[in-house]
Write a protein that holds these residues in place. Structure first.
Motif, PDB file in Angstrom:
ATOM      1  N   VAL A 146     -10.250   2.951   1.123  1.00 27.52           N
ATOM      2  CA  VAL A 146     -10.466   2.064  -0.027  1.00 27.52           C
ATOM      3  C   VAL A 146     -10.283   2.829  -1.337  1.00 27.52           C
ATOM      4  CG1 VAL A 146     -12.174   0.657  -1.230  1.00 27.52           C
ATOM      5  CG2 VAL A 146     -11.979   0.500   1.259  1.00 27.52           C
ATOM      6  N   ALA A 147     -10.683   4.082  -1.365  1.00 30.71           N
ATOM      7  CA  ALA A 147     -10.601   4.868  -2.598  1.00 30.71           C
ATOM      8  C   ALA A 147      -9.202   5.380  -2.890  1.00 30.71           C
ATOM      9  CB  ALA A 147     -11.566   6.055  -2.515  1.00 30.71           C
ATOM     10  N   ASN A 148      -8.361   5.560  -1.852  1.00 32.61           N
ATOM     11  CA  ASN A 148      -7.089   6.250  -2.055  1.00 32.61           C
ATOM     12  C   ASN A 148      -5.838   5.421  -1.798  1.00 32.61           C
ATOM     13  OD1 ASN A 148      -7.774   9.353  -2.469  1.00 32.61           O
ATOM     14  ND2 ASN A 148      -9.195   8.550  -0.935  1.00 32.61           N
ATOM     15  N   VAL A 149      -5.952   4.282  -1.104  1.00 31.63           N
ATOM     16  CA  VAL A 149      -4.766   3.459  -0.833  1.00 31.63           C
ATOM     17  C   VAL A 149      -4.513   2.523  -2.008  1.00 31.63           C
ATOM     18  CG1 VAL A 149      -3.763   1.706   0.675  1.00 31.63           C
ATOM     19  CG2 VAL A 149      -5.040   3.619   1.662  1.00 31.63           C
ATOM     20  N   CYS A 150      -3.293   2.538  -2.519  1.00 27.86           N
ATOM     21  CA  CYS A 150      -2.943   1.740  -3.702  1.00 27.86           C
ATOM     22  C   CYS A 150      -2.582   0.309  -3.293  1.00 27.86           C
ATOM     23  CB  CYS A 150      -1.775   2.392  -4.444  1.00 27.86           C
ATOM     24  SG  CYS A 150      -1.352   1.582  -5.993  1.00 27.86           S
ATOM     25  N   MET A 151      -3.621  -0.527  -3.164  1.00 23.37           N
ATOM     26  CA  MET A 151      -3.430  -1.951  -2.873  1.00 23.37           C
ATOM     27  C   MET A 151      -4.709  -2.681  -3.275  1.00 23.37           C
ATOM     28  SD  MET A 151      -3.861  -2.382   1.258  1.00 23.37           S
ATOM     29  CE  MET A 151      -4.047  -4.165   1.076  1.00 23.37           C
ATOM     30  N   ASP A 152      -4.748  -3.977  -3.073  1.00 19.06           N
ATOM     31  CA  ASP A 152      -5.919  -4.781  -3.404  1.00 19.06           C
ATOM     32  C   ASP A 152      -7.134  -4.277  -2.607  1.00 19.06           C
ATOM     33  OD1 ASP A 152      -7.898  -6.953  -3.263  1.00 19.06           O
ATOM     34  OD2 ASP A 152      -6.377  -8.182  -4.241  1.00 19.06           O
ATOM     35  N   LYS A 153      -8.105  -3.676  -3.297  1.00 16.03           N
ATOM     36  CA  LYS A 153      -9.252  -3.060  -2.632  1.00 16.03           C
ATOM     37  C   LYS A 153     -10.105  -4.088  -1.890  1.00 16.03           C
ATOM     38  CE  LYS A 153      -8.173   0.812  -4.774  1.00 16.03           C
ATOM     39  NZ  LYS A 153      -7.524   1.933  -4.064  1.00 16.03           N
TER      40      LYS A 153
END
Length: 555
Positions: free
Chosen positions: A201-208
């Motif tokens: 959640v902290a590092n993947v660039c997408m809708d959290k």
């Protein structure tokens, strides 16, 4: 912003039904945004990346492509916990209309277990069709980022990359006289099941919010709901990309061990990774044990992962090691890459299981079932040194077929059985055949060297368009080898479907369409044939039946 707004306007079309979709416009719109996402990610402009991702996931073009993907792949007939599949055009169109982030709540996954090569079982989570479509939708926005930031020598679950590329890179880093002599064989214990949710959640660039909902959806097994506290479920469309993103960066971390480029070259450290299986080369056993392995363990611990003690070991190249179904060993002053004993054993066991389950089946049915197994295994290994293994396996397959034939006719003589089931073709005796059906032999598949993909090649970067087009042409030329008519049509159409203008590949499949129908006395000549995607072929006939204007088959 004006350019972004104009792109947004293109997405809102007057489509009224599934077969009324303009696939050319849909693919072009999505491709343009994906290119811009990749460019922004390369520049490090993450604010723009997220803005473009939101625009893409809200577009109708991306939604129709997401639904198309989940309704045309191999798992399209496998339902989730809601027992629903989308088989009709109306169901697909309804799915497009209902695909939205607003009020979205994923259902739990249906948990099943599939056998692994070592006899154990791997848990597999099957999402519902709607959840699969939502994952495919957000994958369209995430994949350009994943490809841009990926490790150059990561080959698993990435566009245009395969196990053949990985083994060729292994040959590159171990096959020279001055190459490294020691190898760290790495295997991550339960990679998909243990990745830290907080890290993703902290590092993947997408809708959290959407990502957190997928990770916490839970799974149902034997009628009981179980929560998920870690991991990304195997079976989800987006899961392999999430796992790759968690492991990307290891190649860069290894460079931090050295203060200068020269020191790195002396240490001969190279990483080759396919999904969660990887090898790291080194100049000495002590260096891999005391420097590299602790760094890898620290890198994985941050992500909630750890190495498997049983499968992780350090090996000298003269002893050999198994990687992706091949055995790699330095022998007689050369690097030998051939099918591993474990892989050969699993292949032959599969052949015997098929014959054991078809004791009373016809010979034609047995040939039909065995042919794709033999062809697939041969194509997988033919890029390496497999001629000896092919000959040995051919003998074992013949022995299994001979036992199968003798069991069916206990009161017949051996000569009669041979005449009944085997024939001589082009000087080769004992060919298992019936009328026009013939079981291929492995030795008939000659070695076909594989050209490794460029490490920096990115399918979302327009600078590599020509490069990937040439690679596709070579691959399809080999795929259609021996099928002259299909190969000629593919080249004549420049590898594209004339309806959606997208590439026809082995993964997309194709349909041989008659421009003038056979029922209207249309011929089988090349001038009356065209290659279409299966979905495009269906769309063409629906429009034709509704009296719509005919589709021009040629540019």
């Amino acid at each position: 912003m004006d350019a972004m707004q104009s792109d947004c306007d293109v997405a809102f079309t007057d489509w009224q039904s599934w077969h009324g979709i303009s696939w050319v416009k849909a693919y072009q719109f999505v491709a343009r945004l994906q290119t811009r996402i990749a460019k922004a990610a390369k520049a490090g402009d993450w604010r723009k990346v997220r803005s473009l991702q939101r625009l893409l996931t809200k577009s109708s073009s991306a939604k129709v492509l997401a639904v198309r993907k989940v309704t045309e792949n191999k798992g399209r007939k496998t339902p989730g916990v809601d027992k629903q599949t989308w088989g009709t055009p109306d169901e697909k169109w309804s799915a497009v209309l209902n695909l939205s982030n607003k009020g979205y709540k994923p259902l739990p996954l249906r948990r099943i277990h599939i056998p692994k090569a070592n006899g154990e079982k791997r848990p597999l989570g099957i999402p519902t069709m709607r959840d699969r479509a939502m994952q495919a939708l957000h994958l369209l926005a995430l994949e350009p980022v994943a490809e841009t930031v990926a490790d150059p020598h990561s080959y698993g679950f990435r566009r245009e990359r395969s196990t053949a590329d990985a083994i060729e890179q292994v040959r590159n880093v171990l096959g020279r006289k001055a190459s490294a002599q020691w190898v760290l064989e790495g295997d991550i214990k339960g990679c998909f099941d243990n990745i830290s949710h907080d890290w993703l959640v902290a590092n993947v660039c997408m809708d959290k919010g959407i990502l957190r909902k997928w990770l916490k959806a839970g799974f149902i097994e034997t009628g009981t709901l179980f929560p998920t506290h870690a991991g990304t479920p195997q079976g989800g469309i987006i899961s392999p990309v999430l796992a790759n993103l968690a492991l990307d960066g290891l190649q860069h971390e290894l460079t931090t061990l050295f203060k200068t480029v020269r020191a790195g070259r002396v240490a001969k450290v190279n990483l080759v990774r396919y999904a969660d299986d990887f090898i790291i080369t080194g100049s000495s056993k002590e260096f891999l044990e005391l420097e590299v392995k602790p760094l890898v363990e620290k890198f994985l611990a941050i992500r909630g992962l750890r190495l498997s003690e049983k499968k992780t070991k350090i090996t000298h190249v003269t002893e050999g090691f198994d990687f992706l179904g091949w055995n790699v060993r330095y022998f007689n002053r050369m690097l030998v890459t051939q099918p591993s004993k474990k892989n050969i054993k699993a292949f032959l066991q599969k052949i015997r299981d098929v014959l054991r389950a078809r004791k009373a089946a016809s010979q034609a049915e047995v040939i039909e079932k065995l042919t794709p197994i033999v062809r697939g295994w041969a194509n997988y290994h033919r890029s390496q040194m497999a001629s000896k293994a092919f000959a040995q396996c051919d003998h074992q397959i013949w022995a299994a077929l001979w036992r199968w034939a003798n069991r069916r006719h206990p009161n017949k003589g051996k000569r009669w059985i041979k005449r009944r089931y085997f024939t001589c073709l082009k000087g080769r005796d004992w060919r298992f055949s019936e009328r026009d059906k013939l079981l291929p032999v492995l030795v008939g598949y000659r070695k076909r060297p594989h050209t490794k993909i460029m490490a920096e090649a990115n399918p979302f970067d327009p600078a590599f368009d020509d490069y990937f087009s040439k690679r596709l042409a070579k691959r399809m030329d080999k795929t259609l080898e021996g099928r002259r008519k299909l190969r000629w049509l593919w080249w004549w159409q420049e590898g594209e479907c004339p309806i959606c203008n997208q590439k026809i590949t082995r993964e997309t499949g194709w349909h041989l369409h008659h421009i003038i129908k056979r029922s209207q006395r249309g011929s089988d000549k090349l001038t009356n044939l065209v290659l279409l995607h299966p979905n495009c072929h269906m769309q063409h006939h629906v429009k034709e039946g509704n009296g719509a204007a005919g589709i021009s088959m040629f540019k």
